[in-house]
Write an enzyme that holds these catalytic residues in place. Structure first.
Site, PDB file in Angstrom:
ATOM      1  CG  HIS A  76      -1.519   1.311   1.068  1.00 18.66           C
ATOM      2  ND1 HIS A  76      -2.772   1.219   1.289  1.00 18.66           N
ATOM      3  CD2 HIS A  76      -1.198   2.395   1.511  1.00 18.66           C
ATOM      4  CE1 HIS A  76      -4.040   2.457   1.683  1.00 18.66           C
ATOM      5  NE2 HIS A  76      -2.782   3.447   1.327  1.00 18.66           N
ATOM      6  CD  GLU A  77       1.732   3.731   3.752  1.00 13.73           C
ATOM      7  OE1 GLU A  77       1.839   4.887   3.286  1.00 13.73           O
ATOM      8  OE2 GLU A  77       0.371   3.220   4.409  1.00 13.73           O
ATOM      9  CG  HIS A  93       0.436   6.626  -0.731  1.00 10.87           C
ATOM     10  ND1 HIS A  93      -0.858   7.059  -0.978  1.00 10.87           N
ATOM     11  CD2 HIS A  93       0.047   6.040   0.356  1.00 10.87           C
ATOM     12  CE1 HIS A  93      -1.782   6.506  -0.439  1.00 10.87           C
ATOM     13  NE2 HIS A  93      -1.270   6.269   0.422  1.00 10.87           N
ATOM     14  CG  HIS A 144       0.613   9.258  -6.873  1.00  8.45           C
ATOM     15  ND1 HIS A 144      -0.259   9.650  -5.986  1.00  8.45           N
ATOM     16  CD2 HIS A 144       0.126  10.225  -8.200  1.00  8.45           C
ATOM     17  CE1 HIS A 144      -1.482  11.387  -6.429  1.00  8.45           C
ATOM     18  NE2 HIS A 144      -0.825  10.697  -7.820  1.00  8.45           N
TER      19      HIS A 144
END
Ligand code: ZN
Length: 694
Positions: free
Chosen positions: A487-488, A491, A494
């Site tokens: 998940h992290e 980010h 991104h």
């Protein structure tokens, strides 16, 4: 005389040359990629850094106002965006330090600087002379033929002024400034109270039989914790790595009750760290702010700039998922009751029996998978997934400066093997004394472009709270932690892929920002990915097909509970910000009413109760906790774009995802980005299916 004067002048010049700069914020950061010299920053440097950054920006803003030429996009809008550079540089490093390398001095300074920071922003956004120039450019925007990111920058700049009170009378502006300052002080107070209350509670166990059921790792870390505190025995705390496995595995019902009770009552102990009054004041101030700015409630104000746009749209989504989620939770409860024969099953039993049923139904437990999720292996697995999708690679930077000796640093290279996309820091292990709980991703430096058009690469970081490796065992992650890492990393990707020129067009709305992160979770337990990275830490043997199947079969297990506890917290957050509440409303009664009114069963507490609901009471996610499920509609639907091609690593789809969703940052409207990628609006079906709610 003339000679004397020149001697004085010379002396003066020499003296000013001698006044050496000592604050690293104002010195060149040497070394490749100009990485921050972490070990050099002191609280004094932050104080001085903020001070000088405030002054510098005030000067820059004054220069924009005093510019004798007519206001233009370049000399006003772009110049204003650039004026944030230095402050941004200081603030990003400071924020990372208060979250992951905090000290009592740093936390004390945080309390001091937060209202000053908010006042500084207000002074800019409520400056009438500056707004006049911004408004002139906005009203005459046809003159500049702005497209893409430039058009978005103008739009965002103008609305940020209006949303911060630029159109108010000067008396109302003063009221708003005072409200904003009080709000930001309360955010910090709330956050620090939660931190203190989480640290205050300790459960000391001195009899071995009371450890019954607990996994070895947890017992080991509890013993270490006791040793640190000068005690002989085992200490457990309310931080997630301690409390969650305790509730899941402890055979001692009374101890589970004591733990959960302490966990659920953080900030609600009627002591000097109690958050109930903080909440009353906050909710009242937020409502006053919304009224002053012409909105009917705080949620209306916040959501206007989100993808959701209105509270109604948020409630519509939550309502569609609530009933199937709750029904499934009730089925899960019946399963437990059938197993336990104790009636009724209580909240402190849920995780415990859920674990037992999981074991019984799927013959699967965390302890079976942990040996395959060594943190380095998971990391390499993520690198591999990224390489399959985007062709990018990661190279370790051995001698880079680090915020902590545990951290690792990597350079991310594009598919050509040459173009540098950015630098990535991983700081994975828990340090309860100086790191906040949870996991997050941030930046030490955002991507941008130099005046000559060169991309300035971002420096991004991931911080987690995984259990540290011990002398005889590497860090072995639970399935949840493995998913968190993916998940992290989404980010971080991104941040690494963003191609933006301005500070104000860097970030996306919070209900869109979880799309890049949550979509990465879809690759986490895919057989093809597991076969790559899930290798036994001792034997190196790849995870068996049988275990992969078990993981897959169990993936929908417990979704009733997960969905319900999450939605309950989302409703709570929305209700606080849409309902008219009297100043001295009873926080606990409000919470009870909003939850039981929707039929929440007492065995499931909301994921966060009000008094430690940092997302909503400490800032960032006020009227925004729904964002995760909003983004999940997007990520589930977006992942289907890969599935539909028959290849979850389809490079064409990945390219589109990179170009339309990740690279634009906040330079385009979220709904437009999504449509550009998918060719249509997102459908909720994929989410319901993934959660087994269809
Ligand atoms: Zn996230």
């Amino acid at each position: 005389m003339k000679q004397l004067l020149s001697i004085f002048l010379l002396l003066f010049i020499l003296m000013s040359c001698n006044k050496q700069e000592t604050n690293p914020f104002f010195m060149q950061w040497v070394g490749p990629y100009e990485l921050p010299p972490f070990e050099k920053f002191t609280v004094e440097h932050y104080k001085d850094g903020f001070n000088r950054a405030f002054i510098q920006q005030e000067k820059d803003v004054q220069a924009i106002i005093d510019n004798p030429s007519e206001a233009t996009f370049e000399n006003t809008i772009v110049a204003l965006d650039r004026s944030y550079d230095l402050l941004q540089k200081v603030a990003l490093i400071f924020l990372s330090a208060t979250n992951a390398q905090s000290t009592p001095e740093l936390l004390a300074f945080e309390v001091e600087i937060t209202p000053q920071y908010s006042a500084h922003y207000d002074n800019i956004l409520m400056n009438p002379a500056l707004f006049e120039r911004v408004k002139f450019v906005y009203d005459n925007k046809d003159k500049w033929d702005l497209v893409g990111e430039d058009a978005k920058l103008l739009e965002e700049t103008y609305t940020s002024f209006v949303r911060n009170g630029a159109l108010l009378s000067s008396a109302d502006k003063d009221s708003l400034k005072s409200i904003n300052e009080q709000i930001s002080t309360l955010h910090t107070l709330f956050e620090q109270n939660v931190l203190a209350e989480t640290g205050l509670f300790e459960m000391f166990v001195d009899q071995k039989e009371n450890l019954s059921g607990l996994p070895e790792d947890l017992i080991e870390s509890a013993a270490k914790r006791a040793e640190k505190a000068g005690k002989q025995g085992w200490l457990f705390g309310l931080d997630n790595p301690s409390v969650m496995p305790f509730l899941q595995f402890s055979d001692m019902r009374d101890l589970r009750r004591e733990m959960l009770d302490a966990y659920l009552n953080r900030g609600n102990n009627n002591n000097d760290k109690d958050n109930k009054q903080v909440i009353q004041k906050l909710i009242d101030l937020r409502s006053q702010k919304a009224t002053l700015l012409g909105y009917s409630n705080f949620a209306d104000y916040i959501l206007e700039k989100r993808m959701a746009k209105t509270p109604q749209a948020v409630y519509n989504l939550l309502d569609q998922i609530w009933t199937p989620g709750l029904n499934m939770a009730k089925t899960e409860l019946r399963d437990m009751e059938a197993l336990t024969k104790i009636l009724p099953v209580e909240a402190y039993d849920w995780r415990y029996y859920s674990e037992k049923i999981m074991h019984q139904k799927y013959d699967l437990s965390d302890e079976m998978t942990r040996p395959y999720f060594k943190s380095e292996n998971v990391r390499d697995g993520i690198f591999w997934v990224c390489n399959q999708l985007y062709g990018i690679s990661f190279k370790a930077l051995e001698n880079a400066p680090k915020p902590h000796p545990d951290a690792e640093v990597f350079l991310c290279l594009d598919a050509d093997g040459k173009t540098e996309l950015g630098v990535l820091y991983l700081d994975l292990f828990a340090r309860p004394e100086s790191k906040r709980g949870g996991a997050w991703c941030g930046t030490y430096r955002d991507p941008s472009f130099s005046e000559t058009g060169q991309r300035i690469i971002p420096i991004t970081y991931i911080v987690c709270n995984f259990s540290s490796p011990t002398e005889n065992k590497p860090a072995l992650l639970s399935a949840d932690e493995t998913e968190t890492f993916f998940h992290e990393f989404g980010h971080a990707l991104h941040n690494l892929f963003k191609n933006v020129h301005y500070i104000r067009t860097t970030d996306t709305p919070t209900d869109f920002v979880e799309l890049p992160s949550q979509i990465m979770e879809h690759w986490c337990f895919q057989p093809a990915a597991l076969a790559q990275y899930a290798k036994h830490y001792e034997t190196g043997e790849v995870i068996s097909q049988e275990l992969i199947e078990k993981i897959d079969n169990a993936s929908k297990f417990g979704q009733g509970f997960k969905t319900t506890e999450y939605l309950a917290a989302s409703y709570l957050d929305m209700d606080y910000h849409t309902q008219a509440l009297p100043k001295d409303f009873d926080v606990l009664a409000f919470e009870a009413k909003t939850l039981s009114g929707r039929g929440l069963i007492p065995q499931i507490p909301p994921r966060y109760r009000s008094t430690y609901f940092r997302h909503t009471m400490a800032g960032g996610y006020a009227a925004g906790y729904y964002s995760y499920i909003w983004s999940e509609v997007l990520d589930a639907d977006a992942f289907n774009a890969f599935v539909e091609t028959g290849d979850i690593f389809n490079k064409e789809v990945a390219d589109k995802f990179r170009n339309y969703i990740l690279a634009p940052g906040g330079s385009e409207d979220a709904e437009v980005m999504y449509r550009n990628f998918r060719g249509s609006e997102p459908y909720i079906d994929a989410l319901l299916e993934n959660r087994g709610l269809k």
